[in-house]
Design an enzyme around this catalytic site. Structure first.
Site, short mmCIF file in Angstrom:
data_model
loop_
_atom_site.label_atom_id
_atom_site.label_comp_id
_atom_site.label_asym_id
_atom_site.label_seq_id
_atom_site.Cartn_x
_atom_site.Cartn_y
_atom_site.Cartn_z
N ASP A 36 60.84 43.50 61.95
CA ASP A 36 60.24 42.22 62.32
C ASP A 36 58.75 42.28 61.97
O ASP A 36 58.28 43.27 61.39
CB ASP A 36 60.42 41.95 63.82
CG ASP A 36 59.60 42.90 64.70
OD1 ASP A 36 58.97 43.82 64.17
OD2 ASP A 36 59.61 42.71 65.93
N ASP A 45 54.99 41.73 63.91
CA ASP A 45 54.39 41.57 65.24
C ASP A 45 52.93 41.16 65.13
O ASP A 45 52.17 41.74 64.35
CB ASP A 45 54.47 42.91 65.99
CG ASP A 45 55.87 43.49 66.02
OD1 ASP A 45 56.68 43.03 66.83
OD2 ASP A 45 56.14 44.40 65.20
N ASP A 105 57.36 38.38 66.24
CA ASP A 105 56.93 38.43 67.64
C ASP A 105 55.46 38.05 67.73
O ASP A 105 54.63 38.59 67.00
CB ASP A 105 57.09 39.86 68.21
CG ASP A 105 58.54 40.24 68.45
OD1 ASP A 105 59.38 39.32 68.57
OD2 ASP A 105 58.82 41.44 68.52
N1 CTP Z 1 57.23 46.06 72.49
C1 CTP Z 1 57.03 45.72 73.80
N2 CTP Z 1 57.90 44.90 74.44
C2 CTP Z 1 58.98 44.40 73.81
C3 CTP Z 1 59.21 44.75 72.47
C4 CTP Z 1 58.31 45.59 71.83
O1 CTP Z 1 56.05 46.15 74.37
N3 CTP Z 1 59.82 43.62 74.46
C5 CTP Z 1 56.29 46.93 71.81
C6 CTP Z 1 56.94 48.27 71.50
O2 CTP Z 1 56.73 49.18 72.53
C7 CTP Z 1 56.23 48.67 70.25
C8 CTP Z 1 55.76 47.38 69.61
O3 CTP Z 1 55.93 46.38 70.59
O4 CTP Z 1 55.11 49.44 70.58
C9 CTP Z 1 56.49 47.07 68.37
O5 CTP Z 1 57.87 46.98 68.62
P1 CTP Z 1 58.94 46.73 67.49
O6 CTP Z 1 58.59 45.53 66.70
O7 CTP Z 1 60.26 46.72 68.16
O8 CTP Z 1 58.88 48.06 66.65
P2 CTP Z 1 58.02 48.47 65.38
O9 CTP Z 1 57.39 49.75 65.69
O10 CTP Z 1 57.14 47.36 64.93
O11 CTP Z 1 59.14 48.75 64.32
P3 CTP Z 1 59.65 47.77 63.16
O12 CTP Z 1 58.73 48.05 62.03
O13 CTP Z 1 61.05 48.16 62.87
O14 CTP Z 1 59.53 46.39 63.68
MN MN Z 2 57.88 45.43 64.65
MN MN Z 3 58.64 43.46 67.54
#
Ligand code: CTP
Ligand code: MN
Ligand code: MN
Length: 506
Positions: free
Chosen positions: A326, A328, A430
């Site tokens: 995703d 963020d 997000d």
């Molecule tokens: N996070 C959070 N609460 C959530 C979802 C995510 O605090 N409900 C935080 C996670 O702890 C993480 C950050 O948001 O530190 C990013 O989460 P995520 O997008 O799931 O993972 P990524 O590390 O960005 O991996 P990817 O590249 O696959 O998206």
């Molecule tokens: Mn992410």
């Molecule tokens: Mn995320």
């Protein structure tokens, strides 16, 4: 030292332990075998000849009669494994370092075996064996994207994932921590002895690692991958809005595939409906280029509804990853309070421009008086999140890839009918809004990785008696909040060396 009694024995009396060159055997009570591994064939041949010249029986082949195994640069584990592979030996021969041999040669007789002659851990040649030292919390160490042990970490991560999908969080965390330790190693692991003293490697993880080092694969990993249950859990939790619990319930109800789910006519919530509709897109990795395109749109939305507000890319892309599941974003305004009500405005803007396929905004229920620092208790909804599915137009990419598209090919009726896939794709996005007073905590909390975050909180709690969240840091000893306006300050409060985002890929 007790001098050994010298006895003159002719070669024929000692069977194959003999001295081919006709050298006289003076010490039949010791039967030597020189291990070729690490020593090398030519050095072994030279030393064997030397031994025989001095009257020591030296065997060419290992047998039950061997009393002294002479090793050079071998670890005791390595030699024991080798000995076992030979069916062992009763009584067990002495496993000796080359120093016993050379000293005995110099003395002209077999010396008494001292502790320092015995093959011990510390007698491994430090220049030959690469040792690793890794601090036990992931937030105490640097983990770049460069992984020297991918086959091992992928295996352990798969077992972690499987445990989490089976709601065995304890086991999931254990495998996750073991994988993270190996990710932090500066080079390839080639033997189990290199792992001695490393933290977080439990019995189960070590068993998996050992199997992979020996056979190239782990039977547990292979059978998990093949298991119907794991495959079904993966497919179903691949639907946005579906967690392990829901997937488990569906599997118990006989649903194992998207097709079966559609057929079953289950009631899906709004998120799950969108997740199912955009399944393929959402399960296709998002590229850095796509993340940047979305960033432009989000920045435009933010600038339109609140000039001066700032948007930063967080999550995996901030850590330097080239792809993600995703994108963020964290949004704030340098003047405390100006961010209030920002999220609904940004979402409305994006919606009216047709960028959102799905969105769900959750209001912040965080209160300084109750949970942490911020502003007066009256304004509750400052820290908001929006979980969305973004519609990313592929127009620009298509145009740059195919210049014909812009200039046209002369025929006004030949407008290429592109299927949906070539016009846009769905991307999980997000959004988080934070007041500037909490920005550093939010930035640290949303940059990840998930394991790095978990370890930061564990460190704070266990080692510092502090509570860390994406909003604040509370010192339980002093009973007060510790403010910070940068990530560096938070690391300093926690007594940790600053780890930059690119090194938080635990
Ligand atoms: N996070 C959070 N609460 C959530 C979802 C995510 O605090 N409900 C935080 C996670 O702890 C993480 C950050 O948001 O530190 C990013 O989460 P995520 O997008 O799931 O993972 P990524 O590390 O960005 O991996 P990817 O590249 O696959 O998206
Ligand atoms: Mn992410
Ligand atoms: Mn995320």
């Amino acid at each position: 030292m007790v001098p050994l009694k010298r006895r003159k024995v002719v070669a024929s009396q000692t069977g194959n332990t003999g001295t081919e060159g006709g050298d006289e055997v003076k010490f039949p009570q010791v039967v030597l075998f020189l291990l070729e591994r690490k020593m090398g064939a030519s050095r072994r041949a030279f030393l064997s000849q030397l031994g025989r010249k001095k009257g020591f029986p030296v065997q060419e082949l290992f047998s039950q009669t061997v009393t002294h195994v002479i090793c050079e640069n071998n670890s005791v584990e390595e030699v024991k494994t080798w000995l076992e592979s030979r069916g062992g030996s009763r009584p067990a021969p002495h496993l000796l370092d080359i120093s016993w041999f050379t000293e005995s040669m110099r003395a002209g007789e077999p010396l008494e075996i001292l502790d320092r002659h015995k093959l011990q851990e510390q007698q491994r040649d430090e220049s030959e064996v690469v040792f690793f030292s890794v601090p036990s919390y992931a937030c105490q160490r640097r983990t770049s994207l460069e992984n020297h042990n991918a086959p091992l970490t992928e295996a352990l991560s798969l077992l972690a994932e499987n445990a989490e999908l089976s709601e065995d969080d304890g086991r999931g965390v254990a495998f996750g921590r073991a994988a993270a330790v190996l990710k932090a190693l500066p080079s390839l692991v080639t033997s189990m002895s290199q792992l001695r003293g490393l933290p977080c490697l439990g019995e189960h993880s070590l068993k998996v690692i050992k199997e992979i080092l020996e056979n190239g694969t782990s039977s547990e990993v292979e059978s998990t991958k093949k298991s119907e249950r794991y495959q079904a859990l993966k497919v179903l939790t691949g639907i946005f809005g579906v967690g392990a619990k829901t997937a488990e319930r569906w599997i118990r109800g006989g649903i194992r595939s998207l097709h079966q789910l559609r057929q079953a006519g289950r009631t899906l919530n709004r998120a799950q409906q969108a997740g199912l509709e955009h399944y393929d897109d959402i399960n296709q990795p998002v590229t850095k280029a796509e993340a940047e395109l979305i960033m432009e749109t989000v920045e435009k939305a933010v600038a339109s509804v609140l000039p001066g507000a700032q948007t930063v890319l967080t999550g995996g892309f901030r850590r330097g990853k080239l792809t993600g599941h995703d994108v963020d974003f964290l949004i704030t305004h340098p003047e405390e309070g100006r961010e209030v009500g920002l999220m609904p405005k940004v979402v409305s803007w994006l919606q009216s421009e047709g960028f959102l396929l799905y969105q769900k905004t959750t209001r912040n229920s965080y209160l300084e008086s109750k949970d942490g620092p911020g502003r007066p208790a009256s304004s509750m909804d400052r820290f908001e999140r929006c979980f969305s599915i973004f519609k990313l137009s592929k127009e620009e990419e298509t145009r740059t890839e195919d210049p014909q598209e812009e200039t046209g090919n002369g025929d006004p009726n030949s407008t290429k009918v592109m299927d949906k896939q070539s016009q846009w794709r769905a991307v999980r996005v997000d959004l988080v809004v934070s007041p500037i007073s909490q920005f550093a905590f939010a930035l640290l909390g949303w940059t990840g990785s998930k394991l790095f975050e978990r370890e930061l909180r564990r460190w704070a709690g266990h080692e510092r008696s502090m509570s860390l969240s994406s909003h604040a840091l509370f010192d339980n000893t002093q009973s007060k909040y510790l403010r910070a306006s940068s990530e560096e300050e938070i690391f300093a409060h926690l007594g940790l060396e600053y780890i930059p985002p690119s090194q938080r890929n635990a």
